[in-house]
Design an enzyme around this catalytic site. Sequence first.
Site, PDB file in Angstrom:
ATOM      1  N   HIS A  91     -18.734 -26.709  17.112  1.00 20.90           N
ATOM      2  CA  HIS A  91     -20.129 -26.480  16.163  1.00 20.90           C
ATOM      3  C   HIS A  91     -19.410 -25.915  14.733  1.00 20.90           C
ATOM      4  CE1 HIS A  91     -23.941 -25.242  14.822  1.00 20.90           C
ATOM      5  NE2 HIS A  91     -23.401 -23.986  14.691  1.00 20.90           N
ATOM      6  N   ASP A  95     -18.660 -44.840 -13.326  1.00 19.71           N
ATOM      7  CA  ASP A  95     -18.616 -44.761 -11.814  1.00 19.71           C
ATOM      8  C   ASP A  95     -17.586 -43.381 -11.748  1.00 19.71           C
ATOM      9  OD1 ASP A  95     -17.792 -45.120  -9.010  1.00 19.71           O
ATOM     10  OD2 ASP A  95     -18.226 -47.245  -9.179  1.00 19.71           O
ATOM     11  N   TRP A 108     -13.440 -21.387  15.089  1.00 20.66           N
ATOM     12  CA  TRP A 108     -12.879 -22.461  13.906  1.00 20.66           C
ATOM     13  C   TRP A 108     -12.079 -21.650  13.145  1.00 20.66           C
ATOM     14  CZ3 TRP A 108     -13.746 -21.934   8.544  1.00 20.66           C
ATOM     15  CH2 TRP A 108     -14.160 -20.854   8.011  1.00 20.66           C
ATOM     16  N   SER A 118      -8.873 -36.041   2.691  1.00 25.75           N
ATOM     17  CA  SER A 118      -9.914 -36.777   2.210  1.00 25.75           C
ATOM     18  C   SER A 118     -10.608 -35.517   1.183  1.00 25.75           C
ATOM     19  CB  SER A 118     -11.035 -36.601   3.474  1.00 25.75           C
ATOM     20  OG  SER A 118     -12.281 -36.761   2.932  1.00 25.75           O
ATOM     21  N   SER A 119     -10.666 -34.305   1.473  1.00 24.61           N
ATOM     22  CA  SER A 119     -11.243 -33.188   0.546  1.00 24.61           C
ATOM     23  C   SER A 119     -10.371 -33.220  -0.629  1.00 24.61           C
ATOM     24  CB  SER A 119     -11.210 -31.982   1.342  1.00 24.61           C
ATOM     25  OG  SER A 119     -12.016 -31.971   2.183  1.00 24.61           O
ATOM     26  N   HIS A 161     -11.986 -17.999   2.699  1.00 18.63           N
ATOM     27  CA  HIS A 161     -12.770 -17.277   1.793  1.00 18.63           C
ATOM     28  C   HIS A 161     -13.121 -18.341   0.477  1.00 18.63           C
ATOM     29  CE1 HIS A 161     -15.829 -14.609   0.548  1.00 18.63           C
ATOM     30  NE2 HIS A 161     -15.557 -15.007  -0.657  1.00 18.63           N
ATOM     31  N   GLU A 190     -12.970 -21.444   0.837  1.00 18.64           N
ATOM     32  CA  GLU A 190     -13.572 -22.285   1.648  1.00 18.64           C
ATOM     33  C   GLU A 190     -15.299 -21.907   1.545  1.00 18.64           C
ATOM     34  OE1 GLU A 190     -13.372 -25.481   2.760  1.00 18.64           O
ATOM     35  OE2 GLU A 190     -15.108 -25.417   3.973  1.00 18.64           O
ATOM     36  N   TYR A 241     -17.045 -20.380  -0.573  1.00 18.72           N
ATOM     37  CA  TYR A 241     -17.557 -20.620  -1.867  1.00 18.72           C
ATOM     38  C   TYR A 241     -17.649 -22.150  -2.148  1.00 18.72           C
ATOM     39  CZ  TYR A 241     -18.578 -15.813  -2.493  1.00 18.72           C
ATOM     40  OH  TYR A 241     -19.206 -14.565  -2.364  1.00 18.72           O
ATOM     41  N   SER A 293     -29.767 -24.459  -9.790  1.00 19.77           N
ATOM     42  CA  SER A 293     -29.906 -24.267 -11.246  1.00 19.77           C
ATOM     43  C   SER A 293     -30.401 -25.525 -11.809  1.00 19.77           C
ATOM     44  CB  SER A 293     -28.594 -23.864 -11.734  1.00 19.77           C
ATOM     45  OG  SER A 293     -27.891 -22.843 -11.041  1.00 19.77           O
ATOM     46  N   HIS A 295     -10.854  -9.210   3.642  1.00 23.69           N
ATOM     47  CA  HIS A 295     -12.132  -8.568   4.330  1.00 23.69           C
ATOM     48  C   HIS A 295     -12.560  -9.178   5.402  1.00 23.69           C
ATOM     49  CE1 HIS A 295     -14.920 -11.708   1.534  1.00 23.69           C
ATOM     50  NE2 HIS A 295     -14.892 -11.966   2.723  1.00 23.69           N
ATOM     51  N   HIS A 296     -12.042 -10.298   5.868  1.00 21.28           N
ATOM     52  CA  HIS A 296     -12.184 -10.953   7.329  1.00 21.28           C
ATOM     53  C   HIS A 296     -11.339 -10.132   8.118  1.00 21.28           C
ATOM     54  CE1 HIS A 296     -14.672 -13.939   5.858  1.00 21.28           C
ATOM     55  NE2 HIS A 296     -14.124 -14.098   4.739  1.00 21.28           N
ATOM     56  N   THR A 343     -22.616 -12.839  -8.353  1.00 23.70           N
ATOM     57  CA  THR A 343     -23.433 -13.389  -7.596  1.00 23.70           C
ATOM     58  C   THR A 343     -24.869 -12.908  -7.790  1.00 23.70           C
ATOM     59  OG1 THR A 343     -21.698 -13.475  -5.725  1.00 23.70           O
ATOM     60  CG2 THR A 343     -24.140 -14.009  -4.985  1.00 23.70           C
ATOM     61  N   LYS A 350     -26.415 -14.531 -10.812  1.00 21.76           N
ATOM     62  CA  LYS A 350     -26.914 -15.697 -10.731  1.00 21.76           C
ATOM     63  C   LYS A 350     -28.389 -15.600 -10.145  1.00 21.76           C
ATOM     64  CE  LYS A 350     -24.877 -19.265 -10.093  1.00 21.76           C
ATOM     65  NZ  LYS A 350     -24.162 -19.939 -11.369  1.00 21.76           N
ATOM     66  N   ARG A 381     -20.063 -11.812  19.079  1.00 17.18           N
ATOM     67  CA  ARG A 381     -20.122 -13.274  18.842  1.00 17.18           C
ATOM     68  C   ARG A 381     -19.357 -14.116  19.871  1.00 17.18           C
ATOM     69  NH1 ARG A 381     -16.741 -14.226  13.395  1.00 17.18           N
ATOM     70  NH2 ARG A 381     -17.667 -16.710  13.560  1.00 17.18           N
TER      71      ARG A 381
HETATM   72  C1  HEM Z   1     -22.230 -11.207  -1.930  1.00 21.08           C
HETATM   73  C2  HEM Z   1     -21.370 -12.078  -1.266  1.00 21.08           C
HETATM   74  C3  HEM Z   1     -20.635 -11.934  -0.140  1.00 21.08           C
HETATM   75  C4  HEM Z   1     -20.130 -11.027   0.412  1.00 21.08           C
HETATM   76  C5  HEM Z   1     -19.702  -9.571  -0.105  1.00 21.08           C
HETATM   77  C6  HEM Z   1     -19.619 -11.346   1.684  1.00 21.08           C
HETATM   78  C7  HEM Z   1     -18.871 -10.513   2.620  1.00 21.08           C
HETATM   79  C8  HEM Z   1     -18.423 -10.914   3.524  1.00 21.08           C
HETATM   80  C9  HEM Z   1     -17.479 -10.321   4.613  1.00 21.08           C
HETATM   81  C10 HEM Z   1     -17.182  -8.903   4.345  1.00 21.08           C
HETATM   82  C11 HEM Z   1     -17.468 -11.049   5.745  1.00 21.08           C
HETATM   83  C12 HEM Z   1     -16.474 -10.566   7.007  1.00 21.08           C
HETATM   84  C13 HEM Z   1     -17.289  -9.896   7.850  1.00 21.08           C
HETATM   85  C14 HEM Z   1     -16.551  -9.736   9.141  1.00 21.08           C
HETATM   86  O1  HEM Z   1     -16.123 -10.805   9.979  1.00 21.08           O
HETATM   87  O2  HEM Z   1     -16.534  -8.773  10.032  1.00 21.08           O
HETATM   88  C15 HEM Z   1     -18.242 -12.135   5.749  1.00 21.08           C
HETATM   89  C16 HEM Z   1     -18.121 -13.086   6.519  1.00 21.08           C
HETATM   90  C17 HEM Z   1     -18.540 -14.388   6.322  1.00 21.08           C
HETATM   91  N1  HEM Z   1     -19.142 -14.889   5.076  1.00 21.08           N
HETATM   92 FE1  HEM Z   1     -19.691 -13.834   3.510  1.00 21.08          FE
HETATM   93  N2  HEM Z   1     -19.959 -12.373   1.924  1.00 21.08           N
HETATM   94  C18 HEM Z   1     -20.424 -13.059   0.880  1.00 21.08           C
HETATM   95  C19 HEM Z   1     -20.855 -14.274   0.801  1.00 21.08           C
HETATM   96  C20 HEM Z   1     -20.792 -15.620   1.382  1.00 21.08           C
HETATM   97  C21 HEM Z   1     -21.037 -16.733   1.229  1.00 21.08           C
HETATM   98  C22 HEM Z   1     -21.777 -17.146  -0.039  1.00 21.08           C
HETATM   99  C23 HEM Z   1     -20.591 -17.498   2.314  1.00 21.08           C
HETATM  100  C24 HEM Z   1     -20.774 -19.055   2.601  1.00 21.08           C
HETATM  101  C25 HEM Z   1     -21.577 -19.703   1.854  1.00 21.08           C
HETATM  102  C26 HEM Z   1     -20.243 -16.487   3.214  1.00 21.08           C
HETATM  103  C27 HEM Z   1     -19.517 -17.113   4.356  1.00 21.08           C
HETATM  104  C28 HEM Z   1     -19.348 -16.236   5.456  1.00 21.08           C
HETATM  105  C29 HEM Z   1     -18.495 -16.592   6.755  1.00 21.08           C
HETATM  106  C30 HEM Z   1     -18.776 -18.208   7.030  1.00 21.08           C
HETATM  107  C31 HEM Z   1     -18.228 -15.565   7.112  1.00 21.08           C
HETATM  108  C32 HEM Z   1     -17.572 -15.503   8.809  1.00 21.08           C
HETATM  109  C33 HEM Z   1     -16.452 -16.206   8.934  1.00 21.08           C
HETATM  110  C34 HEM Z   1     -16.001 -16.078  10.355  1.00 21.08           C
HETATM  111  O3  HEM Z   1     -15.576 -15.140  10.695  1.00 21.08           O
HETATM  112  O4  HEM Z   1     -16.258 -16.872  10.978  1.00 21.08           O
HETATM  113  N3  HEM Z   1     -20.367 -15.154   2.684  1.00 21.08           N
HETATM  114  N4  HEM Z   1     -18.820 -12.177   4.424  1.00 21.08           N
HETATM  115 CU   LIG Z   2     -15.167 -13.993   2.990  1.00 18.85          CU
END
Ligand code: HEM
Ligand SMILES: [Cu+2]
Lengths: 280, 525
Positions: B76, B105, B141, B168-169, B252, B254, B256, B267, B301-302, B327, B330, B449
Site C-alpha cells: 500500500h 512540448d 515502505w 523513471s523519476s 524526507h 521524498e 516534500y 497557489s 526526525h524519523h 510552511t 505559505k 502502527r
Molecule cells: C510542518 C511540517 C512537518 C513537520 C514538522 C513534520 C514532522 C514529522 C516528523 C517529526 C515525523 C516523524 C514522526 C515519527 O516517525 O515519529 C514525520 C513523519 C512523516 N511525515 Fe512529516 N512533517 C511535516 C510535514 C510533512 C509533509 C508535508 C509530509 C508529506 C507530504 C510529511 C510526511 C510524513 C511521512 C510520510 C511521515 C512518516 C514516514 C514513516 O515513518 O513512514 N510530513 N513528520
Molecule cells: Cu520527515
Amino acid sequence: MKYRRLLAAAGATLLLAMGIPPLGARTLYNLPYGVTPISHAIYGLNMMAFWIMCGIAAIVFGAITWSIIFHRRSRHPKPADFHENTALEVVWTIIPFIILIVMAIPAARVLIRAENVHHSEMTVEVTGYQWLWRYTYPRWNINIYSRLADSSLRIAPLNSGLSPYSTPHYLHAVTHPLVLPVGEKIRLLITSKDVIHSWWVPDLGVQMDANPGLVNSIWVKILKPGIYRGQCNQICGWGHAYMPIVVVAKPKAQFLAWVKQWRQRHPLAGAASPVSNPDP
Amino acid sequence: MSQSIALSHDAHPASRGLMRWIKTTNHKDIGTLYLLFSLIMFFIGGAMAMVIRAELYEPGLQFVNPGFYNQLVTMHGLIMIFGAVMPAFVGLANWMIPLMIGAPDMALPRLNNWSFWILPFAFTLLLLTLFLPGGGPEGGWTLYVPYSMELGYSFPFLIFAIHLMGISSVLGGINIIVTILNMRAPGMTLMKMPLFVWAWLITAYLLVAVMPVLAGGVTMQLFDHFFGTHFFSVAGGGSPLLWENVFWFFGHPEVYIMILPAFGIISEIVPTFSHKPLFGRTTMIYALASIAFLSFIVWGHHMFTSGMPVSADLFFMFSTMLIAVPTGVKIFNWVATMWKGALTFETPMLFAIAFIVLFTIGGFSGVMLSLVPADFQYHNSYFVVAHIHYVLVTGAVFAIMAAVYFWLPKWTGHMYSEFWGKVHFWVSVISVNVLYFPMHFLGLAGMPRRVPDYAVQFTNLNMVSSIGGFVFGAAQLIFVAIIFATIYGGKKAEAHVWEGAHGLEWTVPSPAPYHTFTTPPEVAG
Ligand code: HEM
Ligand SMILES: [Cu+2]
Ligand SMILES: [Cu+2]
C-alpha cells in the site's frame, strides 16, 4: 456551512475533554500521564504543544471561516487587489519562530534529562527476539523470557472462533512480566538478536529501538507500584503484534522478595533456556 | 530538424490506436498516460487499504494472516507513494508546464516517453511479487534492515522495481528542469513563472538529488543479501542504522517531493477563485526554496528512537521545527489571498480550501512530532499514521483532485458536472476526517502502527475509522465516474474556463489542440 459549525461544536467538546487534568486513569483520547518523571514531563510537553496548536488553529481557521462567510462573491463582489504587505509578512515569519523557540527550550531540557542514564542504581538488559523479549538482571543472574500469554495466543489465529473479549488484556498479557522496583533509577540496555524491535511502554514514557548488534540505553524511575503494559513498536515480522511488554512495579522490599523467590524456583537461572518462536 | 518541424504541424497524432500511446512523444498524451496510470494505482493501493481497514474493524483476525497483512501495508505504501502520488504530479507537470510557459512540448520528448513506459513494468514487477512463494515484501515502505532482507524471492524483484521507479523519476525530473530552464516563451522570466512551474522546478531538483540515494541504498541491501557485503550488519562492521540514515536522507525530501507540487497547485487555484492576485508571490517562491533546502537536513526526525546521540536529536529537532516557518508562511499567504477577495466555491476551490485547513492540521501534528521527548510516545504509533495521511491524503491527494477539476475542462473540452463534483467533495471531506482523525487518539492511547490485531480498548475508534475508510473509498468511484463522463461528454468548455484565471494555458482553446505554442507566444513585459 452547517458542517463547519458542527465541526466547531465537536471540536469544543473535544477541547474540554482533553483539558480535564489527568486523574491517573488512562484515557483513550490523550497520552497517558504515566508513572515516571519523564512520562509526566512528556505529558506536559504534549499539552503545551496541543494548546499552542489550538491557538494557531483558532487564528488561521478563524480567518479562513471569516473569509468564506464575508468575502464570498455574493457579499463582497469587488475583490481588493492588494498582494503584498512586507510588515505583515515579517510579523508572521517572526512570531511562529518565537513560538517554536518557546516549545523547543522545554523540549530540549526534557530530552537531555531523559537521555541521561548516569547514576542509575540498577541495570536490566532487554533483548528483542522474533517474537519475545528477554529480560536479564545481571546482578542476580536472572533471565526472564517474556512472551505472549497463552490466553491470547489461543484467540489470536485467523478463524480461532474465540473472542478477544473473552480474556483480560488481549495481546497485552505475557507469560512472565518484567518486575522492577519503584523509586529507583533503573538503566535499561536494549538490543536485539535478530531484526529491529522497539521497546515501548507508554506509561513509562519510554520507547527505544532494539537494534541488532547495537546497545541503546535509557532509564526509568517508576513512581507508583502497578502493572504497566506496552508492546513492540517496530515492524519485525509475522509476530510483531504478538510481542507485548508487561512491567510489574513493586515496592523495593517486595521486589527483593520476588528476586529471592525467582532464584529459588530457577536454580539454574544463569543458563539461558532454549528459545523457540511462539507462533500464535 | 526540418522533419520534426514538419511533424509538429500535424494536428493529429502520428499513429492511431494502441500504437499512438506506445510511441507518443507528445507531452499531452504522456501526461494523460501518467494520470491514468496513477488513477489505476490509486485504486489498487486503495483496494489494499480497504482490506487493511476491514481487518482492523474489530480485534482478532478476520480476513488475513499477519504475514499477508504486513505485505499489504508495505505494498500500500509503496504503491501510493511511487505509483499514485508521484506519477499524478508528473502527469500534471507534463500536461501543464509546456502550456504554462508557452513551450511546444517538453524539451526531451523521447526521454519523456521512456520515463513513462518504465513505470508499468516497474509496478508489474512489484505486484507480481504477491504471487511468488512467500509473497511480497513485508518490511514496510521504509524497508528497514535486516527484516527487509529476510524476504524470500520477492527481495530482488522489489529492489529491481525500485531501481526502475528511480530511473523513471530521475529522467522525468531532468526533463522538467531542462524544459523549464530552456523552453520558456520570450518574456517569461523566472520570476514571472506560474507558481506551479516554480514548485515543480524545485521538486525536480529534489528528485534528481535523492532518488539516486535510494537507488544506492537498495543496491547496498542487494549486495548484503547476495554478495556477502556487510553494509548493514554489525557483525561485519556495518550498521542497520546506516540504512535508516540513507533511507531517510532520501525519505524526507521524498515527502516534500509529494507536497511541493501540491503547494504549486493550490497557489494557482486559490487566486483564481478568490478573484484576487496571489498574496506575497515572491515570498511564496522563497518559502518553496527554503523548504526544499531544509528538507535535506531534517531526516533524523524519523530516527529519534533509534538511539542517536542527544546532540543529533537536538540538531534534528531544531531543524525540523525550522521547516514549520516557511510552511506557515505559505499557509498564511493563501489565507491572505482569500482575504477580502470575491470568493466563489467551484469544486477545485472547495478542495483547495479543504487542503489548506487539513494540511495545516497535518502540520500541527508534524510540529508536535518534532518535539523529541514527545516523539518517544508518538513515534510509530497511529498518531504518525494520522500525520502522514493528513499531509498526504488531505494534502497531496486533495491537491491532485483540485488540479484535475481545475484543468479537466482544458484537457477534455468539456465541463465536469459541478453538482457531482460537489457531491464528491462533501462525501470525501467528511469521510476522510472520520477515517483519519480518530487515528490521532488511537496513537495517543498507545496503538502501534503496522499491526493486524490490537488490544480491545482500541476497538471503537478503529470501527469509526474503518467506516470512514469505506465511505472515502466508495466516494472515489464518483470521482472516476465524473472524469469519464467529462471525457466523453458534457457542456462545451470555453478557452478561458475560469473567469478569475490568469496564465498562458487559458489562451489556447479547450480542449487544448494536439500541438500548442508551435510559435512562442509573447509574454507582456
Ligand atoms: C510542518 C511540517 C512537518 C513537520 C514538522 C513534520 C514532522 C514529522 C516528523 C517529526 C515525523 C516523524 C514522526 C515519527 O516517525 O515519529 C514525520 C513523519 C512523516 N511525515 Fe512529516 N512533517 C511535516 C510535514 C510533512 C509533509 C508535508 C509530509 C508529506 C507530504 C510529511 C510526511 C510524513 C511521512 C510520510 C511521515 C512518516 C514516514 C514513516 O515513518 O513512514 N510530513 N513528520
Ligand atoms: Cu520527515
Ligand atoms: Cu515488532
